[in-house]
Design an enzyme around this catalytic site. Structure first.
Site, PDB file in Angstrom:
ATOM      1  N   LYS A 192      12.408  -0.806   2.094  1.00 34.12           N
ATOM      2  CA  LYS A 192      11.777  -0.331   0.872  1.00 34.12           C
ATOM      3  C   LYS A 192      11.455  -1.502  -0.066  1.00 34.12           C
ATOM      4  CE  LYS A 192      11.998   4.093   1.927  1.00 34.12           C
ATOM      5  NZ  LYS A 192      12.996   4.248   2.971  1.00 34.12           N
ATOM      6  N   ILE A 193      10.992  -1.177  -1.268  1.00 33.54           N
ATOM      7  CA  ILE A 193      10.496  -2.213  -2.182  1.00 33.54           C
ATOM      8  C   ILE A 193      11.618  -3.157  -2.600  1.00 33.54           C
ATOM      9  CG2 ILE A 193       9.155  -2.639  -4.274  1.00 33.54           C
ATOM     10  CD1 ILE A 193       7.757  -0.851  -2.174  1.00 33.54           C
TER      11      ILE A 193
END
Length: 389
Positions: A192-193
């Site tokens: 994810k980010i």
């Protein structure tokens, strides 16, 4: 192999985790609430509850909203199974709303039609879980208006979308501010980010929901006298006032998360730059590039393409395997949830959500991550040109 996603761990992250590891607290110390404060501030929300995964966050969000047996949860078929399973965990039934063919997010038009039919049948959902697929926010103003009209509670599954925004100019707001929902859920899985290794969180502006989620994430146990049935017996005293789970985040995860959040804007900007470069480099190839709806800024967790399979010899599985053979770690997000055997056994059939199924039949996720180099991206594009030729 160039993976479709990759975490970025720097010396500052290592130092933060080592500092936590050598401190007095490995769990239930000061770093988890500090991470929650960072998240709440970044999302412009009143409260944030950090837990051990986004799946856990979805579960406690459903619990806090009172979802239970006899109730109904709706989500999108194009998501990871956790967006639906959280309803099953609570004993509720699960159904789906078809997607918009442009954004691949939940379609407000399909939602409205399904709500009208559900009201006529006397079977409205209690909870709706729109998913910000690939980091692009759903049309939350439209979804929120429909939810309010029909009395449905909303959980935004923003597992892909920390750092994304809705609106423009003075109306630009971060995903997670719960302007259009009761609760928003984030994921901090390594692809994810930002990452906490594993981890998740839920934001809300409702103090009662915050309290309920905290109870659900920590055994249903409290030391708050205001929540107890009688005054504490002494300074050691606690009570279990509800059924809960051990979904707590560790101090090590929180330390990593605090460090990573310092670079959130840089990560989103780097991903956006790579996505823009793909938009140019892939022009003219037999595929459809991602559509970005106006007034919505994606966090660019994924770069999703739709393959042109109408050409002679074009085949999704062959293209997937050929790209893997070239060292390109493509993936596919996602197999529609209603087609999974578990949900087939609960009454769902192929053909139930035709737009989602048409998306799946042509979908491909190509590598995208913040630390991707020009050479990495050139290699991905060259492999696509070769395989699609």
């Amino acid at each position: 192999m160039i993976p479709y996603g990759r975490q970025d761990i720097r010396q500052a992250d290592v130092d933060a985790v080592v500092e936590a590891l050598t401190s007095d607290f490995l769990t239930q110390g000061p770093r988890v609430p500090a991470f929650e404060k960072v998240l709440a501030t970044r999302a412009d929300a009143a409260h944030a509850v950090a837990v051990n995964s986004a799946t856990s966050a979805l579960h406690i969000a459903c619990m806090a909203l009172g979802l239970g047996p006899g109730d109904l949860l709706w989500t999108t078929p194009v998501t990871f199974v956790a967006s639906a399973n959280c309803g099953i965990y609570c004993g509720a039934d699960v159904d789906f709303v078809d997607i918009d063919p442009q954004t691949y997010n939940m379609s407000p038009q399909a939602l409205e039609a399904k709500l009208i039919a559900a009201q006529a049948a006397g079977r409205l959902p209690k909870v709706l879980v729109p998913v910000h697929l690939a980091g692009q926010p759903c049309d939350m103003p439209a979804i929120h208006a429909l939810a309010r009209r029909y009395g449905v509670r909303v959980i935004e599954d923003a597992s892909h979308a920390i750092g994304a925004t809705l609106g423009a100019g003075p109306d630009k707001r971060p995903v997670g501010d719960c302007r259009y929902s009761d609760i928003t859920v984030f994921s901090f899985h390594p692809v994810k980010i930002v990452t906490t290794a594993e981890g998740g969180a839920a934001t809300t502006n409702d103090a009662d929901l915050d309290r309920a989620m905290r109870l659900a994430a920590s055994h249903g146990v409290t030391r708050d006298p205001d929540l107890m049935t009688h005054a504490p017996d002494g300074g050691w005293y606690y009570q279990q006032v509800a059924l809960g789970y051990n979904y707590r985040m560790t101090e090590l995860q929180a330390a990593l998360g605090i460090s990573q959040m310092d670079r959130l804007e840089d990560y989103v900007a780097a991903r956006a730059a790579r996505a823009a470069a793909y938009d140019v480099a892939l022009e003219g190839l037999p595929l459809r590039r991602p559509h970005q709806a106006p007034g919505r800024s994606s966090a660019w967790h994924l770069y999703l393409v739709q393959l042109d399979l109408d050409r002679p010899g074009a085949d999704q599985a062959r293209i997937f395997d050929a790209l893997r053979a070239e060292g390109i770690g493509v993936n596919l997000h996602y197999i529609p949830v209603h087609l999974q055997p578990f949900y087939r056994a609960r009454g769902h059939e192929p053909g139930d959500f035709p737009v989602a199924e048409a998306y799946y039949a042509r979908a491909l996720s190509i590598p995208l991550f913040a630390t991707m180099t020009d050479a990495d991206q050139d290699r991905v594009c060259a492999a696509l040109r070769k395989v699609l030729a």
